[in-house]
Design a protein around this motif. Structure first.
Motif, PDB file in Angstrom:
ATOM      1  N   ILE A  19       0.799  -1.157  -0.100  1.00 59.60           N
ATOM      2  CA  ILE A  19      -0.107  -0.060  -0.161  1.00 59.60           C
ATOM      3  C   ILE A  19       0.824   1.311  -0.066  1.00 59.60           C
ATOM      4  O   ILE A  19       1.863   1.353   0.863  1.00 59.60           O
ATOM      5  N   GLY A  20       0.557   2.302  -0.924  1.00 58.75           N
ATOM      6  CA  GLY A  20       1.472   3.443  -1.092  1.00 58.75           C
ATOM      7  C   GLY A  20       0.330   4.567  -1.206  1.00 58.75           C
ATOM      8  O   GLY A  20      -0.822   4.455  -1.666  1.00 58.75           O
ATOM      9  N   VAL A  21       1.108   5.819  -1.303  1.00 53.57           N
ATOM     10  CA  VAL A  21       0.621   7.090  -1.604  1.00 53.57           C
ATOM     11  C   VAL A  21       1.467   7.741  -2.594  1.00 53.57           C
ATOM     12  O   VAL A  21       2.480   7.677  -2.670  1.00 53.57           O
ATOM     13  N   THR A  22       0.703   8.639  -3.566  1.00 48.96           N
ATOM     14  CA  THR A  22       1.274   9.205  -4.763  1.00 48.96           C
ATOM     15  C   THR A  22       0.760  10.226  -5.119  1.00 48.96           C
ATOM     16  O   THR A  22      -0.716  10.382  -5.072  1.00 48.96           O
ATOM     17  N   ARG A  28       4.359   6.424 -10.734  1.00 45.41           N
ATOM     18  CA  ARG A  28       4.572   5.583  -9.451  1.00 45.41           C
ATOM     19  C   ARG A  28       4.677   4.143 -10.002  1.00 45.41           C
ATOM     20  O   ARG A  28       5.508   3.106  -9.543  1.00 45.41           O
ATOM     21  N   VAL A  29       3.461   3.695 -10.754  1.00 48.53           N
ATOM     22  CA  VAL A  29       3.402   2.492 -10.917  1.00 48.53           C
ATOM     23  C   VAL A  29       4.283   1.822 -11.989  1.00 48.53           C
ATOM     24  O   VAL A  29       4.851   0.941 -12.152  1.00 48.53           O
ATOM     25  N   ALA A  30       4.491   2.722 -12.849  1.00 49.94           N
ATOM     26  CA  ALA A  30       5.809   2.569 -13.922  1.00 49.94           C
ATOM     27  C   ALA A  30       7.155   2.242 -13.063  1.00 49.94           C
ATOM     28  O   ALA A  30       7.885   1.576 -13.721  1.00 49.94           O
ATOM     29  N   GLU A  31       7.359   3.130 -12.104  1.00 50.20           N
ATOM     30  CA  GLU A  31       8.633   2.865 -11.165  1.00 50.20           C
ATOM     31  C   GLU A  31       8.650   1.661 -10.659  1.00 50.20           C
ATOM     32  O   GLU A  31       9.489   0.906 -10.440  1.00 50.20           O
ATOM     33  N   HIS A  32       7.404   1.075  -9.956  1.00 53.20           N
ATOM     34  CA  HIS A  32       7.220  -0.280  -9.513  1.00 53.20           C
ATOM     35  C   HIS A  32       7.795  -1.145 -10.491  1.00 53.20           C
ATOM     36  O   HIS A  32       8.414  -2.224 -10.235  1.00 53.20           O
ATOM     37  N   LYS A  33       7.019  -1.088 -11.721  1.00 53.95           N
ATOM     38  CA  LYS A  33       7.031  -2.207 -12.800  1.00 53.95           C
ATOM     39  C   LYS A  33       8.584  -2.284 -13.267  1.00 53.95           C
ATOM     40  O   LYS A  33       8.951  -3.293 -13.378  1.00 53.95           O
ATOM     41  N   GLY A  39      14.033  -2.176  -2.477  1.00 55.48           N
ATOM     42  CA  GLY A  39      13.173  -2.405  -1.438  1.00 55.48           C
ATOM     43  C   GLY A  39      12.082  -3.381  -1.678  1.00 55.48           C
ATOM     44  O   GLY A  39      12.339  -4.363  -2.366  1.00 55.48           O
ATOM     45  N   PHE A  40      11.113  -3.407  -0.629  1.00 58.06           N
ATOM     46  CA  PHE A  40      10.232  -4.542  -0.728  1.00 58.06           C
ATOM     47  C   PHE A  40       9.544  -5.024  -2.089  1.00 58.06           C
ATOM     48  O   PHE A  40       9.424  -5.920  -2.617  1.00 58.06           O
ATOM     49  N   THR A  41       8.993  -3.694  -2.842  1.00 56.27           N
ATOM     50  CA  THR A  41       8.385  -4.048  -3.863  1.00 56.27           C
ATOM     51  C   THR A  41       9.174  -4.663  -5.064  1.00 56.27           C
ATOM     52  O   THR A  41       8.812  -5.553  -5.947  1.00 56.27           O
ATOM     53  N   LYS A  42      10.517  -4.046  -5.170  1.00 54.46           N
ATOM     54  CA  LYS A  42      11.343  -4.569  -6.138  1.00 54.46           C
ATOM     55  C   LYS A  42      11.612  -6.173  -5.836  1.00 54.46           C
ATOM     56  O   LYS A  42      11.890  -7.093  -6.571  1.00 54.46           O
ATOM     57  N   ILE A  46       6.208  -6.807  -6.633  1.00 53.44           N
ATOM     58  CA  ILE A  46       5.001  -6.504  -6.364  1.00 53.44           C
ATOM     59  C   ILE A  46       4.706  -5.151  -7.293  1.00 53.44           C
ATOM     60  O   ILE A  46       5.246  -4.094  -6.940  1.00 53.44           O
ATOM     61  N   ASN A  47       4.124  -5.243  -8.568  1.00 54.28           N
ATOM     62  CA  ASN A  47       4.036  -4.416  -9.370  1.00 54.28           C
ATOM     63  C   ASN A  47       2.874  -4.304 -10.184  1.00 54.28           C
ATOM     64  O   ASN A  47       2.648  -3.613 -11.180  1.00 54.28           O
TER      65      ASN A  47
END
Length: 99
Positions: A19-22, A28-33, A39-42, A46-47
């Protein structure tokens, strides 16, 4: 007026939630992908965007993030299932910023 987003990401098997805020959900989703941040998502890939809410206030968005993080997994799953029962990738279907 700026829009803020509280969002929930999951991994391919839907076993982990983040869970995040932006203020820029698409970026932000593109950064996660892309795994742009360590960190945790990488680490756990989790993308997949499965849920998001909009807010006109950063304070309200942060408070909602805290509320969601403090809730049980069952409550988080129920929230996702209510608005996205098939756990579709919302970032791929053009829904980011259009709801």
């Amino acid at each position: 007026m700026r829009t803020y987003y509280v969002y929930i990401l999951t991994n391919q098997n839907h076993t982990m939630l983040y869970i995040g805020v932006t203020n820029d959900l698409a970026r932000r989703v593109a950064e996660h992908k892309a795994g742009a941040h360590e960190g945790f998502t990488k680490r756990y890939k989790i993308n997949k965007l499965v849920y998001f809410e909009e807010s006109p206030s950063v304070a309200v968005a942060i408070e909602r993030e805290k509320q969601l993080k403090a809730g049980s997994r069952a409550k988080k799953l129920a929230l996702i299932n209510e608005l996205n029962p098939y756990w579709n990738e919302l970032a791929d279907v053009g829904e980011v910023g259009e709801r």
